[in-house]
Design a protein around this motif. Structure first.
Motif, PDB file in Angstrom:
ATOM      1  N   LEU A 143      -5.054   2.702  -8.678  1.00 21.92           N
ATOM      2  CA  LEU A 143      -4.505   3.363  -7.497  1.00 21.92           C
ATOM      3  C   LEU A 143      -4.818   2.585  -6.225  1.00 21.92           C
ATOM      4  O   LEU A 143      -4.177   2.805  -5.188  1.00 21.92           O
ATOM      5  N   LYS A 152       3.367   3.233  -3.475  1.00 20.49           N
ATOM      6  CA  LYS A 152       3.108   4.610  -3.051  1.00 20.49           C
ATOM      7  C   LYS A 152       3.652   4.855  -1.645  1.00 20.49           C
ATOM      8  O   LYS A 152       4.221   5.916  -1.351  1.00 20.49           O
ATOM      9  N   VAL A 208      -1.770   6.732 -12.768  1.00 19.78           N
ATOM     10  CA  VAL A 208      -0.774   5.965 -12.009  1.00 19.78           C
ATOM     11  C   VAL A 208       0.510   6.764 -11.848  1.00 19.78           C
ATOM     12  O   VAL A 208       1.050   6.902 -10.740  1.00 19.78           O
ATOM     13  N   VAL A 212       1.241   8.223  -8.203  1.00 20.36           N
ATOM     14  CA  VAL A 212       2.187   7.402  -7.442  1.00 20.36           C
ATOM     15  C   VAL A 212       3.612   7.929  -7.548  1.00 20.36           C
ATOM     16  O   VAL A 212       4.350   7.935  -6.558  1.00 20.36           O
TER      17      VAL A 212
END
Length: 383
Positions: A143, A152, A208, A212
């Motif tokens: 992240l 993101k 993830v 995201v």
């Protein structure tokens, strides 16, 4: 300026990840920069105590970096009154017992993933830590990768319009260990020791995708043990009993379809070792470890399929690079700093043991989906 020392038992630092990313590039890097400053201005100063099985390796590691505190006795380390945090980077199979001991000693716990080998154990650890009143966290380093931070930013900014799909490619060739030394430890390829790429990487893909793109709602998976025999660190052949490749399909909230290939038996023909392509109605992006490139709807070319003529378009040149716009730190170090602040002054840290359990849940369901040959729903986990 006031300085507060935080004692950290670091178990498993003689291993690849424990040493490179957590000791060298995180804790020692934090010390080199002068510590971590809290919101109130206090400087947090990590004091590591190295723990492992090899006295020789620990002594050499400590001498190399000017450290004095190390031991092969975990109980002795946990009994020290100046220890605040227990960190675990051991093999997965040894993790649960060590974390239980740390919680019983009243230490806050930060650990590599997977939190445990199965969901029941992961949830039990989460509840144990909650009942003991200790803070708990799981490493979720991807992240903090520059490429995924940029991705993101695009998702949060509405760049994609309605997201349709995600395609991920991760992996590289891990040598078998005979004529070239393997880049990964041999236990990774033994199921009885907690190995396997599904248990390892599906924990990553859970946070993830959830963090995201969108929450994971179902999973289909096909695993494989493509290379059945490898050679260990001592030159001894052994049977590979764990999966070394996995091909997953995940349905995300909103009908988004994610396909992610994970493999230790593939040769790299892409710009980075992991890449995600996200396609939406208004645009697409390709993000890796560091880079992120985009193609907006208004800039999308109109290719025509013609197998009879050589391609004349340079497709890669039709994408635009997303600028850094900030200075990115090492992802492991950035998360360590957040956890230290979390322990010291209750700073935010959302990646607790329950988040770690969600990763284990997806890995467990992926293995089951592979065995049963069907799609499985991913139930919501609540505290």
């Amino acid at each position: 300026m006031a300085r507060r020392s935080i004692g950290i038992v670091m178990n498993g630092v003689t291993g690849r990840m424990g040493y490179r990313q957590h000791l060298l590039r995180s804790i020692l890097a934090i010390r080199e920069q002068g510590g971590v400053r809290t919101a109130e201005g206090t400087v947090l100063w990590p004091e590591p105590v190295l723990v492992g099985r090899s006295e020789v390796k620990l002594r050499e590691l400590a001498e190399r970096h000017g450290l004095t505190a190390w031991t092969t006795d975990l109980a002795e380390a946990l009994a020290r009154p100046d220890i605040d945090i227990y960190f675990d980077a051991q093999v997965t199979g040894a993790r649960v017992e060590a974390i239980r001991a740390a919680v019983a000693a009243g230490k806050h716990v930060y650990t590599e993933k997977p939190l445990a080998e199965d969901l029941g154990e992961a949830l039990a650890l989460a509840r144990l830590a909650e009942e003991a009143g200790v803070k708990h966290g799981v490493v979720q380093d991807k992240l903090f990768l520059p490429g995924l931070l940029k991705l993101k930013r695009l998702v949060d900014g509405g760049f994609f319009g309605r997201i349709l799909s995600v395609r991920g490619e991760f992996g590289y060739w891990v040598f078998e260990g005979d004529w070239q030394e393997a880049q990964r430890p041999s236990w990774n390829y033994r199921a009885e020791d907690g190995g396997g790429i599904i248990l390892d990487m599906f924990c990553h893909w859970r946070y993830v995708l959830d963090g995201v793109i969108a929450p994971v709602r179902s999973v289909q998976a096909l695993g494989a043990t493509h290379i059945g025999e490898r050679v260990d660190e001592h030159g001894k052949p052994y049977e590979a009993t764990a999966d070394d490749a996995a091909y997953g399909i995940f349905e995300l909230e909103g009908g988004i379809v994610a396909q992610i290939n994970s493999s230790w038996t593939t040769r790299v023909f892409r710009d980075e070792l992991v890449e995600f392509q996200v396609d939406g109605t208004e645009g697409s992006a390709v993000a890796g470890l560091r880079r992120c490139r985009v193609q907006h709807r208004t800039m999308t070319p109109k290719p025509v399929w013609n197998p009879d003529l050589p391609a004349t378009e340079d497709f890669r040149s039709q994408w635009q690079e997303i600028p850094d716009n900030t200075e990115f730190d090492n992802g492991f170090k950035a998360q360590w700093e957040m956890f230290l602040r979390h322990v010291a002054d209750d700073g935010p840290f959302p990646w607790d043991f329950y988040e770690g359990a969600r990763g284990v849940q997806l890995a467990e369901l992926g293995l089951r989906a592979w065995r049963e040959g069907r799609r499985l729903d991913v139930p919501e986990l609540t505290k």
